[in-house]
Each structure stands twice: as structure tokens, then as C-alpha cells.
Design an enzyme around this catalytic site. Sequence first.
Site: not given
Length: 615
Positions: A2, A50, A54, A77-79, A102, A377-378
Site C-alpha cells: 500500500c 490499498r 490478503v 504498508n507491508g506484509e 495482518d 524475487s531473489g
Amino acid sequence: MCGIAGWVDWSRDLTSETETVKHMGEALTSRGPDTAGFWSHPHALFAHRRLIVVDPDGGVQPMVRRFGDKEYTLVYNGELYNTEDIRKELLALGFKFQSYSDTEVVLVSYVAWGEACVEKFNGIFAFAIWDNTNQRLFMARDRLGVKPLFYSRLRHGIVFGSELKAILAHPAIDPVVTTEGLAEVFAIGPARSPGVGIFKNIEEVRAGHLLIGTPDDITIRQYWKLQSYEHTDSLEKTVETVRELMIDIVERQLISDVPIATFLSGGLDSSVVSAIAARYFAQQGRDALHTFAIEFKDMEKYFQANAFQKSLDGPWAQLISEHIGSIHHRVIFDTPDLEAHLLHPLFTRDLPGMADIDTSLYLFCKAVKEHVTVALSGEAADEVFGGYPWFHREESLKADTFPWSLRLAERVNIMSDELKAEIHPYEYVQMRYRQALDEVPRLAGESARDARIREISYLSITRFMPTLLDRKDRMSMGNGLEVRVPFCDHRLVEYVFNIPWEMKTVGNETKGILRKAMEGFLPHDALYRKKSPYPSTPNPDYLALVRSKALAMLDDKRSPIHPFVDENAVRALAAMSHNKMEHRPWFGQIMGTAQMFHYLYETNEWLKQYNVSVR
């Protein structure tokens, strides 16, 4: 993911200022294209954009919750990747939940544990909470700084936002750059010193830090930092621990209510993430994993191996995809695609960035977003496991400066005498380098070489990696795509930081411990393939394009960059670039002559488009 923005003022009623903060939120629309939210209090205004990942209904923001006679409001803003673990702990304490998001877990965690809540979180985040009862603002940023957060102190308050553009949308903040900002752009950039917001009076909440605002004061506190300790695990135990951590991290990050995929370049890092994800999908009975790779048209025709890029990635990505059973998508660009979007990254970063590397990533994320909303991503494995050339080259190890910026003289050469006198580039870079070294956690008894490797590791994680994380965040969120970075899990970073170098490079292999830990997940030849960095186009048409842009910039007497560059030096570089030149990166591994022209052109447009004034 977000976008968040807000304005707090303890001395006045902000009720009449709602449009200002709504405008700040609108500046972040690309970060949250799905819904917009707004919350108003006499002393605090919050805006939220947003991107739904989830709990579409339960995760609406700004989120307001009452606990007895106390009220709290959150923009986030995040996870979080340990949401359920924390929820169970909070339920045991007697807390109730209205959603499975979350977002609510973050808010309730703050109610339960106060500022110590951040120590519970495993994830990527930047958030602000208004404690109405105590008239208190609390903001925090994740340990590695994956998610951005900027702020500006006002006389009796503070404004904040996910990106610089949100703060610049506030009428009290002017796009002014001081000597420090000029030094950052021309001598440090596209990196940025931690905490520096480039524009006057704009600061960054540093990674692993929190901010507490009250009517009396604004205080900053570091809640996490790298620690040095003796690594006592055997090689076998270390391999097992790295493997278990990688599996747990990737599997945790595959949680989503929307389609999810992985980036797969064909290199070690993205292949490891994709292999673990594909195996997990199969175990869960889910449809095949989708993987995505970026390529440039005619790479085979123009590619020339050098000390930094050994081989093409495309064929390896296809090989890995077939091995893990993914549905693979090749996203191919040409120079005209870069030309058409040359400046898009500028308006997502709000600062000059990494040239075609930014543009191609922006276009890549745009293409991936057509299929999924979340990707893994790596990114960051090279910083964490010591994959970059500067970990292995005597020139870099012995250099008394940032190892990704060994050719500062080539940058200083194109600066005007006036700029050099203003910013003192050599002294400024050395000052920032010394600041970084002063932070390094030392380990008693280390050899001089091991101590230097520890320094390089710390510099890479805290000074170079943020540049790539900024790039990944802005280019992805600029397209409404959430990109997760498993190698930034703090548990992995803390553990690997202290693995001795001889063990980290077991078998005399770069990132040897990661390769050994992932044996059985990937074909041996792919697992032990030499590193190739993120692709930059070798097409001479790109060099011709950005060279012409830079020369046109010089020809235009109205160009705002004129006071800062030595025109004759830039023209001489342009003339030399018509001849075959050795690849001599002035930043990182792949920003060479073409990227210098692009960076200057982008800087000029930044000065112009953002109406930057220098004072």
C-alpha cells in the site's frame, strides 16, 4: 502492499486540512490502485492507498479499533509472514479479532506490547499508529528497510509518506535541495545515505528504527541492528540451518489471496526461490507456479562477456523452469521500449536512479502485473551471502571507500568547478564511508582479512542493498505489483552475517554455502553456475540514445543541470564513447558510460520536472 500518508499537528485543529492529506494520498495511487481510505481527527489526518493481497474486506484502512475507552488508528504498508503465530499469542492474551488480515494483527500487537511490537514481526513493513488517548504518534520501519517511509518535522507536528512525492504534495514542503542533497545526487547517487531524504527538511525513517511523536518531542530509536558473534556451528549444521531457513522463509512468503509468481532470471538466487516455491505448490496440490524472466532483444547478437557478466541468463531460466515444472514467461524488450519509458522510473523514485536498469525493471513489473499481483524475487542474496565481485577482489578489499564506487574520479571529472567547491565530493564520500565503518559490529579475535570481509558485508547490507530495495519497491509498486524478498528475512541475514568467510565460500565457490544448502533442488550445473547480474542492454542503440539525450541537454541553455557539470568533459566523454570502450562501471557492476549519460539526463529532468531549487 500500500501507500500511506499523514499529517499530525498537536497545536492546531486540522479538520479544515483534509483535502491536503487526501492529495498526499492520491500521489501514491500506483502503490494502492484498488481502494482509497481517509481518516480525520482534530490533530491527525491519515490517508491510505490499498493494493489488496490478503482479506479484501477485513483489511480496510485506515483501520480504527477501540479497546475500552482507548482508540487507535493505523495506516500500514507491508506484509507479515508470521501473522498466525502472533494472532495465536494475542488470542491467548484475551484479544479478539474482526478479520484475518495482518493489518489488524499489527494494530492489536501495538495495543498489547507498545513499541516492542516490532520485535515480534517477521515481515516487511512501514506503518503509523495514532494513539488518540495519549495523543501519540508511533511509526516504524522493517529491519532491512524493504518498505519505504519518509517524514518531515514541522514546527508543532510532522508529515509522513511512503514516498517523497507524498510529502512534497504538502504545501509546507518545498522542493529545495541543499549542499547535502547535491552531494548525495552527484557523488553518492543512485545510492543514498541512510536517513537522508535529499530534499531540505525531509528525512527517512531508517531501517530497523521507530519514531515516537508527542506534543513535547519527536524521538527516534533503533530497535534492530546486526550483531557480531562467534559462529560455532559445524559445516554440516550450517548447511542444514541455511536450507531450513530458506524453505521456511519462502513458504511463509507464498501466502496470498491473489495470484502469486516468482521472478526467475536463471541465476542462483531467483532459481533457489523458484525451486522452493514450485516444490511447495506441488506439495499443496496447487496449480503450477508461474515464473517470469526479463530479456533484451538481440542479447545474443550484442552480448560480450566481461568480468561482471559471464553469460546470458535466458537459456538458464528456461532450463530451470523445465526442471521445476513452472509455467515460464519470457518478457522481451527492445531499445524503443526503453526510449518510450525512459523517464517513468524518475517519477516512481522521485530521484535520479539506475538508468536502463530501472527502466527495464519498471517495464518488467508492468508486464508481470498483467498476470499476477504478488511475486517473489531473489534480490539481496549477493549482499547477504557475499556474491558481488568486491567481496573477492583485492582492489576492492584494499580500497578505502565504498567498493561499488571505486571510480569516483570519473564522476568528479564531469562536475563543474563550482559544484566541486560546493560539495567537496571526495571529502563527502569519505565522511559517509567513515560513518558506515563506525557502525560495523566488530568481533574480537578476527584476522585483519576476516574483519575487512565483515566490513564489506556490513557496507553491502546497509548501504548498497537499500539502493536495490528502493529500486525494487518503486518499480514494482509503480505498477501496483507487490514484490517480496525472501533473502531479506532478518533471521537469515543475522545468521549468515556471522558465518565465517571460508565456510561461506565452501568449495572455493562464491556463495558456496547457499549452493551447498540447495543441492537437490536444482541441477548441479545450474546450481554452480557463475553469477550474472541483473541484465542491462548491451545494444549500441541504447548508448546512442542516451548520449544524444545528454548532448541535447547540454545544447539547451535552459537546462538546469548546467551549473553542476563540466560541459567540455561531458562532450569529451560523448566523443570517446563512439569508440570501443572497456566496461568500467562507476557504480555497482553494470552502470558504465551509457548509464552515465542516462543518469545526467535523468538528473536534469529531475531538476526541471520537480522544480528543484538549490539553496
